[in-house]
Design an enzyme around this catalytic site. Structure first.
Site, short mmCIF file in Angstrom:
data_model
loop_
_atom_site.label_atom_id
_atom_site.label_comp_id
_atom_site.label_asym_id
_atom_site.label_seq_id
_atom_site.Cartn_x
_atom_site.Cartn_y
_atom_site.Cartn_z
N ARG A 100 -28.51 -56.79 -36.33
CA ARG A 100 -27.52 -55.73 -36.50
C ARG A 100 -26.39 -56.16 -37.44
O ARG A 100 -25.71 -55.34 -38.03
CB ARG A 100 -26.90 -55.36 -35.15
CG ARG A 100 -27.89 -54.78 -34.14
CD ARG A 100 -27.22 -54.49 -32.83
NE ARG A 100 -28.17 -54.02 -31.82
CZ ARG A 100 -27.83 -53.39 -30.72
NH1 ARG A 100 -26.55 -53.18 -30.44
NH2 ARG A 100 -28.73 -52.98 -29.86
N GLU A 171 -31.74 -44.25 -35.20
CA GLU A 171 -30.45 -43.93 -34.58
C GLU A 171 -29.30 -44.51 -35.42
O GLU A 171 -29.47 -45.50 -36.12
CB GLU A 171 -30.39 -44.53 -33.17
CG GLU A 171 -29.16 -44.07 -32.38
CD GLU A 171 -29.00 -44.78 -31.04
OE1 GLU A 171 -29.36 -45.95 -30.91
OE2 GLU A 171 -28.47 -44.12 -30.11
C1 LIG Z 1 -25.98 -49.34 -25.94
C2 LIG Z 1 -25.80 -50.23 -24.74
C3 LIG Z 1 -26.94 -50.06 -23.75
O1 LIG Z 1 -28.13 -50.62 -24.29
C4 LIG Z 1 -28.76 -51.40 -23.31
N1 LIG Z 1 -29.55 -52.44 -23.99
C5 LIG Z 1 -29.13 -53.21 -25.03
N2 LIG Z 1 -30.12 -54.04 -25.41
C6 LIG Z 1 -31.19 -53.77 -24.60
C7 LIG Z 1 -32.51 -54.29 -24.51
N3 LIG Z 1 -32.93 -55.26 -25.33
N4 LIG Z 1 -33.33 -53.79 -23.56
C8 LIG Z 1 -32.91 -52.79 -22.73
N5 LIG Z 1 -31.66 -52.26 -22.77
C9 LIG Z 1 -30.82 -52.75 -23.71
C10 LIG Z 1 -27.62 -51.95 -22.47
O2 LIG Z 1 -28.10 -52.30 -21.20
C11 LIG Z 1 -26.71 -50.76 -22.41
O3 LIG Z 1 -27.17 -49.88 -21.41
#
Ligand SMILES: CC[C@H]1O[C@@H](n2cnc3c(N)ncnc32)[C@H](O)[C@@H]1O
Length: 483
Positions: A100, A171
């Protein structure tokens, strides 16, 4: 480079593409004409814009998780599990934090460390390092559309590789993936980077390939009032449309009060259509996405399921096209695949139970819709005035002036003067308006709603309410009542 909201001409775009594709070795694997042919052989069931259109026609609310891990075979297994066990209607590929920030060298190290450790040492899938062919392995391993989810201010190379790799949805946006994600990325730069991304999508569209674009609705995900997130989403939709984007999903992060959240979703689509048509971008497919609560979660998994289910109820009653699902591990970090699937299953149970029920258009709901319309139009119209008719210039100037102001954003380009707080029913109101262009009627509405809570709690409205509200859901409440 002077920022202007004007479709990039192809000469300029081709020249810039050479530079973008050379910024990492895997960029050499992108062949746009070949990628267009690859997309054209994808079945409709794997094309996000087509499946969203079908859902919109049939009144279906689809469920989608977030998910991404470092190793390709593990990522594929994870997505297959979320599809087969979780019942995901759409799948994500959440990109890791190094990628990112265009730090592909560290992402490479993360892959090597993950191989050595036998588990993911990155918080997402490093798509740029893997390249086009690996992305196609992901897309070909599952039966539903796959979307790239990330938080990248300069997503030009990520878009080139993942779109050539067969992903059918991307997105983000020049505001929504800057202000909540960066400390010091000038909006002139991130908006310009995302004009490139949208021009690339426009090029796919002009060649018969539909790619859906989803501005990141929730922003900081902490008590963001609907009119603030709507204004950003609609500006990003207008900027994308200018570059030739034809399919847009606009998003909103749950705040927690049912009437306000349902009103937010219903006005989001309506206002987006209004502004897109007003500025000559007709014929766009507009859908909506609702993000289950994006703020602090309870550690206790049973309580977390309560929050997830409340988000599912709201999504169903709002008749949103897509809901982004949380997991019972939200308070801990990256969920296990079982926890991720569990959030999906709880959500789909609620969606199925509510699909034949609806929320009547009560006077409360109508009032919330009217307030969101008034506030959002006030922000958008002032933004356009500041931009002297140019939405990109207007967005930059609106942030400088605090006409658009996102609560709790890390960016130094965000004024950070507004303060949200919940009212007595948990709806998010403005405790401090900062420099928002709201008239006396709008201000009086919010002041009275918060004063009502103050009377009920026998305390003066203050910053303490904001702090109490930030921790409330994690502590099992909605409104942060005094102890
Ligand atoms: C925008 C933030 C959201 O994205 C989720 N998140 C970020 N990286 C991952 C990931 N690698 N796997 C699952 N959920 C993820 C995080 O738990 C939060 O709910």
């Amino acid at each position: 480079m002077e920022l202007v909201n004007k479709k990039l001409d192809l000469e300029q775009f081709w020249a810039e593409r050479q530079e973008v594709l050379q910024s990492w070795p895997t960029g050499r694997g992108v062949d746009l004409e070949e990628a267009i042919a690859y997309h054209k052989q994808l079945p409709a069931s794997k094309v996000m814009a087509k499946k969203l259109a079908q859902g919109k026609r049939e009144g279906i609310t689809f469920a989608q998780p977030r998910a991404g891990v470092a190793l390709l075979h593990e990522h594929i297994e994870l997505l297959r599990y979320l599809q087969d066990e979780g019942g995901a209607d759409f799948l994500p590929t959440t990109i890791d934090s190094y990628t990112r920030q265009n730090r592909y060298k560290e992402a490479e190290t993360g892959i090597e460390e993950s191989r050595a450790a036998g588990r993911s040492m990155l918080n997402g899938f490093p798509a740029v390092n893997y390249g086009v062919d690996a992305c196609r392995k992901v897309v070909e391993a599952v039966n539903v559309p796959v979307q790239v989810r990330h938080g990248t201010p300069d997503a030009r190379l990520l878009a080139e590789i993942t779109l050539a790799g067969g992903f059918t949805d991307f997105e983000g946006g020049g505001i929504s993936y800057n202000i909540p994600y960066s400390k010091d990325m000038p909006l002139e730069k991130s908006i310009r980077y995302w004009q490139y991304v949208d021009r690339l999508v426009g090029y796919y569209e002009e060649n018969g390939v539909s790619i859906n674009r989803e501005p990141f609705g929730p922003l900081t995900g902490t008590l963001v009032p609907p009119s603030i997130s709507h204004a950003v989403a609609i500006i990003e939709a207008l900027l994308a449309a200018e570059q030739g984007v034809m399919n847009l999903t606009l998003g909103y992060g749950q705040c927690g009060n049912l009437y306000q959240d349902v009103a937010a979703i219903r006005t989001l689509a309506e206002l987006a259509e209004e502004y897109l048509n007003r500025f000559g971008y007709s014929g766009r497919q507009i859908t909506t996405v609702f993000h289950q609560w994006m703020g602090g979660f309870p550690q206790d998994e049973s309580k977390a399921f309560g929050v997830i289910s409340w988000g599912a109820v709201t999504a169903a009653l709002a008749r949103v096209n897509k809901v982004i699902v949380k997991t019972p591990h939200e308070a801990m970090g990256i969920p296990t695949r079982e926890a991720n699937a569990a959030g999906l299953k709880a959500t789909k149970q609620v969606l199925n139970m509510l699909k034949d029920q609806s929320l009547p258009l009560t006077s409360e709901l109508q009032l919330e819709m009217e307030m969101i319309r008034k506030e959002t139009r006030a922000i958008l119209d002032k933004t356009l005035e500041l931009g002297e008719g140019d939405w990109a210039v207007g967005a930059v100037r609106a942030f400088k002036a605090g006409v658009i102001d996102v609560p709790f954003a890390p960016s130094r380009h965000n004024l950070g003067k507004i303060l949200p707080a919940r009212d007595n029913q948990g709806a998010v109101r403005f405790l401090d308006f900062g420099q928002l262009p709201f008239d006396a009627e709008i201000r009086a509405f919010h002041q009275e709603k918060i004063a009502e809570r103050g009377r009920k709690e026998n305390r003066q409205p203050s910053f303490q309410m904001v702090i109490d509200d930030i921790y409330a859901i994690g502590k099992g409440m909605l409104v942060g009542r005094p102890r």
